[in-house]
Design a protein around this motif. Structure first.
Motif, PDB file in Angstrom:
ATOM      1  N   GLY A  85       0.792  -1.235   0.000  1.00 56.12           N
ATOM      2  CA  GLY A  85       0.000   0.000   0.000  1.00 56.12           C
ATOM      3  C   GLY A  85       0.817   1.274   0.000  1.00 56.12           C
ATOM      4  N   TYR A  86       2.083   1.172   0.365  1.00 56.47           N
ATOM      5  CA  TYR A  86       2.946   2.354   0.435  1.00 56.47           C
ATOM      6  C   TYR A  86       3.699   2.604  -0.867  1.00 56.47           C
ATOM      7  N   CYS A  87       3.698   1.621  -1.780  1.00 54.54           N
ATOM      8  CA  CYS A  87       4.739   1.622  -2.817  1.00 54.54           C
ATOM      9  C   CYS A  87       4.277   2.157  -4.169  1.00 54.54           C
ATOM     10  N   GLY A 114      18.002  -2.180  -6.281  1.00 54.22           N
ATOM     11  CA  GLY A 114      16.651  -2.627  -5.967  1.00 54.22           C
ATOM     12  C   GLY A 114      15.845  -2.926  -7.211  1.00 54.22           C
ATOM     13  N   ALA A 115      15.053  -4.003  -7.171  1.00 56.87           N
ATOM     14  CA  ALA A 115      14.213  -4.367  -8.309  1.00 56.87           C
ATOM     15  C   ALA A 115      12.766  -4.541  -7.854  1.00 56.87           C
ATOM     16  N   ALA A 116      11.844  -4.032  -8.659  1.00 53.60           N
ATOM     17  CA  ALA A 116      10.414  -4.127  -8.338  1.00 53.60           C
ATOM     18  C   ALA A 116       9.881  -5.485  -8.788  1.00 53.60           C
ATOM     19  N   TRP A 117      10.318  -6.508  -8.092  1.00 53.45           N
ATOM     20  CA  TRP A 117       9.879  -7.884  -8.368  1.00 53.45           C
ATOM     21  C   TRP A 117       9.232  -8.471  -7.137  1.00 53.45           C
ATOM     22  N   ARG A 118       8.324  -9.431  -7.370  1.00 56.09           N
ATOM     23  CA  ARG A 118       7.858 -10.262  -6.244  1.00 56.09           C
ATOM     24  C   ARG A 118       9.000 -11.211  -5.855  1.00 56.09           C
ATOM     25  N   HIS A 168      15.589  -7.013   2.808  1.00 58.26           N
ATOM     26  CA  HIS A 168      14.239  -7.579   2.717  1.00 58.26           C
ATOM     27  C   HIS A 168      13.516  -7.121   3.971  1.00 58.26           C
ATOM     28  N   ASN A 169      12.663  -6.126   3.852  1.00 57.06           N
ATOM     29  CA  ASN A 169      12.076  -5.496   5.045  1.00 57.06           C
ATOM     30  C   ASN A 169      10.851  -6.243   5.554  1.00 57.06           C
ATOM     31  N   LEU A 170      10.709  -6.261   6.884  1.00 56.47           N
ATOM     32  CA  LEU A 170       9.476  -6.784   7.482  1.00 56.47           C
ATOM     33  C   LEU A 170       8.384  -5.717   7.465  1.00 56.47           C
ATOM     34  N   ASP A 171       8.820  -4.481   7.328  1.00 58.50           N
ATOM     35  CA  ASP A 171       7.934  -3.310   7.127  1.00 58.50           C
ATOM     36  C   ASP A 171       7.120  -2.882   8.344  1.00 58.50           C
ATOM     37  N   THR A 172       6.402  -3.801   9.000  1.00 59.55           N
ATOM     38  CA  THR A 172       5.578  -3.395  10.148  1.00 59.55           C
ATOM     39  C   THR A 172       5.345  -4.610  11.052  1.00 59.55           C
ATOM     40  N   LEU A 181       7.564   6.792   5.917  1.00 62.21           N
ATOM     41  CA  LEU A 181       6.765   6.667   4.697  1.00 62.21           C
ATOM     42  C   LEU A 181       6.924   7.898   3.809  1.00 62.21           C
ATOM     43  N   VAL A 182       7.289   7.674   2.547  1.00 62.42           N
ATOM     44  CA  VAL A 182       7.267   8.749   1.560  1.00 62.42           C
ATOM     45  C   VAL A 182       5.891   8.650   0.900  1.00 62.42           C
ATOM     46  N   GLN A 183       5.065   9.644   1.118  1.00 62.23           N
ATOM     47  CA  GLN A 183       3.696   9.562   0.609  1.00 62.23           C
ATOM     48  C   GLN A 183       3.677   9.922  -0.871  1.00 62.23           C
ATOM     49  N   LEU A 225      16.193   7.997  -4.337  1.00 64.17           N
ATOM     50  CA  LEU A 225      16.069   6.700  -3.658  1.00 64.17           C
ATOM     51  C   LEU A 225      15.831   5.675  -4.772  1.00 64.17           C
ATOM     52  N   LEU A 226      14.636   5.089  -4.847  1.00 62.22           N
ATOM     53  CA  LEU A 226      14.361   4.225  -5.997  1.00 62.22           C
ATOM     54  C   LEU A 226      13.584   5.019  -7.038  1.00 62.22           C
ATOM     55  N   THR A 227      12.440   5.570  -6.618  1.00 66.03           N
ATOM     56  CA  THR A 227      11.649   6.378  -7.567  1.00 66.03           C
ATOM     57  C   THR A 227      11.381   7.775  -7.011  1.00 66.03           C
ATOM     58  N   ASP A 279       6.218 -15.380   4.702  1.00 68.87           N
ATOM     59  CA  ASP A 279       7.036 -15.405   3.471  1.00 68.87           C
ATOM     60  C   ASP A 279       8.290 -14.559   3.664  1.00 68.87           C
ATOM     61  N   ARG A 280       8.102 -13.382   4.288  1.00 61.67           N
ATOM     62  CA  ARG A 280       9.251 -12.475   4.483  1.00 61.67           C
ATOM     63  C   ARG A 280      10.287 -13.152   5.383  1.00 61.67           C
ATOM     64  N   LEU A 281       9.799 -13.730   6.498  1.00 62.43           N
ATOM     65  CA  LEU A 281      10.728 -14.356   7.455  1.00 62.43           C
ATOM     66  C   LEU A 281      11.479 -15.514   6.800  1.00 62.43           C
ATOM     67  N   GLY A 289      11.898  -1.501   8.557  1.00 61.82           N
ATOM     68  CA  GLY A 289      10.495  -1.215   8.306  1.00 61.82           C
ATOM     69  C   GLY A 289      10.216   0.218   7.923  1.00 61.82           C
ATOM     70  N   ILE A 290       8.916   0.511   7.883  1.00 65.26           N
ATOM     71  CA  ILE A 290       8.439   1.848   7.508  1.00 65.26           C
ATOM     72  C   ILE A 290       7.581   2.374   8.654  1.00 65.26           C
ATOM     73  N   LEU A 291       7.825   3.598   9.059  1.00 68.82           N
ATOM     74  CA  LEU A 291       7.005   4.231  10.096  1.00 68.82           C
ATOM     75  C   LEU A 291       6.140   5.308   9.448  1.00 68.82           C
ATOM     76  N   MET A 344      21.613  -6.072  -2.483  1.00 66.99           N
ATOM     77  CA  MET A 344      20.482  -6.155  -3.420  1.00 66.99           C
ATOM     78  C   MET A 344      19.189  -6.376  -2.676  1.00 66.99           C
ATOM     79  N   THR A 345      18.108  -5.900  -3.289  1.00 68.70           N
ATOM     80  CA  THR A 345      16.778  -6.177  -2.785  1.00 68.70           C
ATOM     81  C   THR A 345      15.915  -6.519  -3.987  1.00 68.70           C
ATOM     82  N   LEU A 346      15.532  -7.805  -4.080  1.00 67.57           N
ATOM     83  CA  LEU A 346      14.920  -8.327  -5.304  1.00 67.57           C
ATOM     84  C   LEU A 346      13.597  -9.032  -5.017  1.00 67.57           C
TER      85      LEU A 346
HETATM   86  N1  SAM Z   1      10.422  -5.484  -4.324  1.00 68.88           N
HETATM   87  C1  SAM Z   1      11.350  -5.758  -3.312  1.00 68.88           C
HETATM   88  C2  SAM Z   1      10.736  -5.892  -1.941  1.00 68.88           C
HETATM   89  O1  SAM Z   1       9.651  -5.373  -1.720  1.00 68.88           O
HETATM   90  O2  SAM Z   1      11.369  -6.489  -1.082  1.00 68.88           O
HETATM   91  C3  SAM Z   1      12.470  -4.733  -3.255  1.00 68.88           C
HETATM   92  C4  SAM Z   1      12.174  -3.263  -3.490  1.00 68.88           C
HETATM   93  S1  SAM Z   1      11.064  -2.482  -2.325  1.00 68.88           S
HETATM   94  C5  SAM Z   1      10.784  -0.926  -3.081  1.00 68.88           C
HETATM   95  C6  SAM Z   1      12.122  -2.182  -0.922  1.00 68.88           C
HETATM   96  C7  SAM Z   1      11.541  -1.513   0.278  1.00 68.88           C
HETATM   97  O3  SAM Z   1      11.332  -0.128   0.034  1.00 68.88           O
HETATM   98  C8  SAM Z   1      10.201  -1.966   0.785  1.00 68.88           C
HETATM   99  O4  SAM Z   1      10.277  -3.139   1.531  1.00 68.88           O
HETATM  100  C9  SAM Z   1       9.770  -0.805   1.644  1.00 68.88           C
HETATM  101  O5  SAM Z   1      10.209  -1.016   2.974  1.00 68.88           O
HETATM  102  C10 SAM Z   1      10.508   0.376   1.036  1.00 68.88           C
HETATM  103  N2  SAM Z   1       9.567   1.365   0.462  1.00 68.88           N
HETATM  104  C11 SAM Z   1       8.868   1.238  -0.674  1.00 68.88           C
HETATM  105  N3  SAM Z   1       8.082   2.312  -0.890  1.00 68.88           N
HETATM  106  C12 SAM Z   1       8.294   3.156   0.146  1.00 68.88           C
HETATM  107  C13 SAM Z   1       7.769   4.430   0.503  1.00 68.88           C
HETATM  108  N4  SAM Z   1       6.848   5.040  -0.238  1.00 68.88           N
HETATM  109  N5  SAM Z   1       8.207   5.018   1.643  1.00 68.88           N
HETATM  110  C14 SAM Z   1       9.133   4.393   2.407  1.00 68.88           C
HETATM  111  N6  SAM Z   1       9.666   3.175   2.116  1.00 68.88           N
HETATM  112  C15 SAM Z   1       9.246   2.566   1.010  1.00 68.88           C
END
Ligand code: SAM
Ligand code: DTB
Ligand code: SF4
Length: 338
Positions: A59-61, A100-104, A153-157, A225-227, A291-293, A173-175, A192-194, A130-132
């Motif tokens: 939802g954040y991405c 970083g790659a936008a892959w599942r 590989h983030n647990l995020d929350t 979180l970058v909104q 960052l990435l995008t 899956d993440r663990l 994670g993301i706050l 790498m984060t793939l």
């Molecule tokens: N697709 C892979 C994955 O999800 O593991 C790798 C790339 S993904 C963009 C890497 C991490 O970026 C995510 O796990 C998340 O924690 C972080 N991320 C993505 N969008 C973000 C946002 N809008 N604000 C902050 N962190 C973000």
């Protein structure tokens, strides 16, 4: 010296998060100084090697194909573009290059291509990350054999809040991927993301998951979180900045030997807020204008910030828990010079 623990209860973590602010920051500084030079910050540069059209629904991405975000998609970058970006990152003073790659998850064909990238970046004397997405055990072993130093590989929350943010994969899956990364012998980068609308208890539960892993992650990115317009989390109430600093300080106390990265969200922070995060024990950042995008602070702004705070870039290979062996002849003279 305080004992490294992997048995934190959520109540203990919540009471740390709720300490009077000055007491919490003091405890974090004390933990920080046991293991690190308090005036050094590790510097990583990030590159998106495959952008957008991701099948996951985080939802954040901005890169999820499920959301309507204006974003230029890109196929996997050619090797030469990766080489050029890594060279420039090294010249600017980064010691680690994160791709970083936008892959599942990567396909085996993808994996061959990214392994070439690892080799090219390594040869330059940079640490590699790498984060793939999700990895199988075999894929993790192949990346480790290719010389990949870190896998992010983030647990995020928290496990409880996870389902509100992502439905296309589970916490388990993440663990599991983190297990594969650890078993393959790579250094683990997970955080994670706050600011996604989670509660303090969710932040405590996230930190508990990280700190109770069989071995602490070498690197713990804390993202704000970058909104991004078009993502479901756009417009969510912003987190109190002191609560962000509290979470950084608590991460530092729970995982005293780990690098805690003040990760995404710095562009939206004041210099004073970043200084508080460093005081709370953050000792790694992403450096470079993207960052990435989404944008990251201008390099000149970071150079000035480092100089004003007397912070120096940390030399490569200073991994308290798990020394990295590829540390090469990296150039750091551009950052933090008076
Ligand atoms: N697709 C892979 C994955 O999800 O593991 C790798 C790339 S993904 C963009 C890497 C991490 O970026 C995510 O796990 C998340 O924690 C972080 N991320 C993505 N969008 C973000 C946002 N809008 N604000 C902050 N962190 C973000
Ligand atoms: C991490 O914890 N943060 C980075 C990195 N790991 C891969 C990614 C932040 C992405 C921010 C949103 C964007 O630029 O697309
Ligand atoms: Fe895809 Fe990673 Fe973004 Fe989730 S965070 S949508 S998996 S790129």
């Amino acid at each position: 010296m305080s004992r490294i623990r992997n048995d934190w209860s959520v109540e203990e973590i919540e009471s740390l998060l709720g300490l009077p602010f000055n007491d919490l920051i003091f405890a974090a500084q004390r933990a920080h100084r046991e293991h690190f030079d308090p005036n050094q910050v590790q510097v990583s540069t990030l590159l998106s090697i495959k952008t957008g059209a991701c099948p996951e629904d985080c939802g954040y991405c901005p890169q999820s194909a499920h959301h309507d975000v204006e974003l230029e998609r890109e196929r996997l970058l050619p090797l030469e573009e990766v080489r050029t970006a890594a060279r420039s990152a090294r010249e600017q003073g980064a010691t680690r290059f994160c791709m970083g790659a936008a892959w599942r998850n990567p396909t085996d064909r993808n994996l061959e291509r990214v392994i070439e990238m690892v080799q090219v970046v390594r040869e330059m004397g940079l640490e590699t990350c790498m984060t793939l997405g999700m990895l199988t055990h075999e894929q993790a072993v192949r990346l480790a054999d290719a010389g990949l130093d870190y896998y992010n590989h983030n647990l995020d929350t928290s496990p409880e809040f996870y389902g509100e943010i992502i439905s296309t994969r589970t916490y388990g899956d993440r663990l599991e991927t983190l297990d594969h990364v650890r078993a393959a012998g790579m250094s683990v980068c997970t955080g994670g993301i706050l600011g996604m609308g989670e509660s303090r208890r969710d932040r405590a539960r996230l930190l508990q998951q990280l700190a109770n892993l069989p071995r602490h992650p070498e690197s713990v990115p804390i993202n704000q979180l970058v909104q991004v317009e078009g993502t479901p989390l756009f417009g969510v109430d912003a987190l109190d900045p002191f609560e962000f600093v509290r979470t950084v300080a608590t991460a530092r106390i729970l995982m005293p030997k780990s690098h805690v990265r003040l990760s995404a969200g710095r562009t939206q922070m004041t210099d004073e807020m970043q200084a508080l995060c460093f005081l709370a024990g953050a000792n790694s950042v992403f450096y470079g204008e993207q960052l990435l995008t989404t944008p990251n602070p201008e390099m000149a702004r970071d150079q000035t910030l480092f100089t004003r705070l007397g912070i120096e870039p940390e030399p490569a290979g200073n991994d308290a828990g798990n020394p990295v062996t590829t540390a090469g002849d990296t150039r750091v003279e551009h950052l933090g010079q008076a």
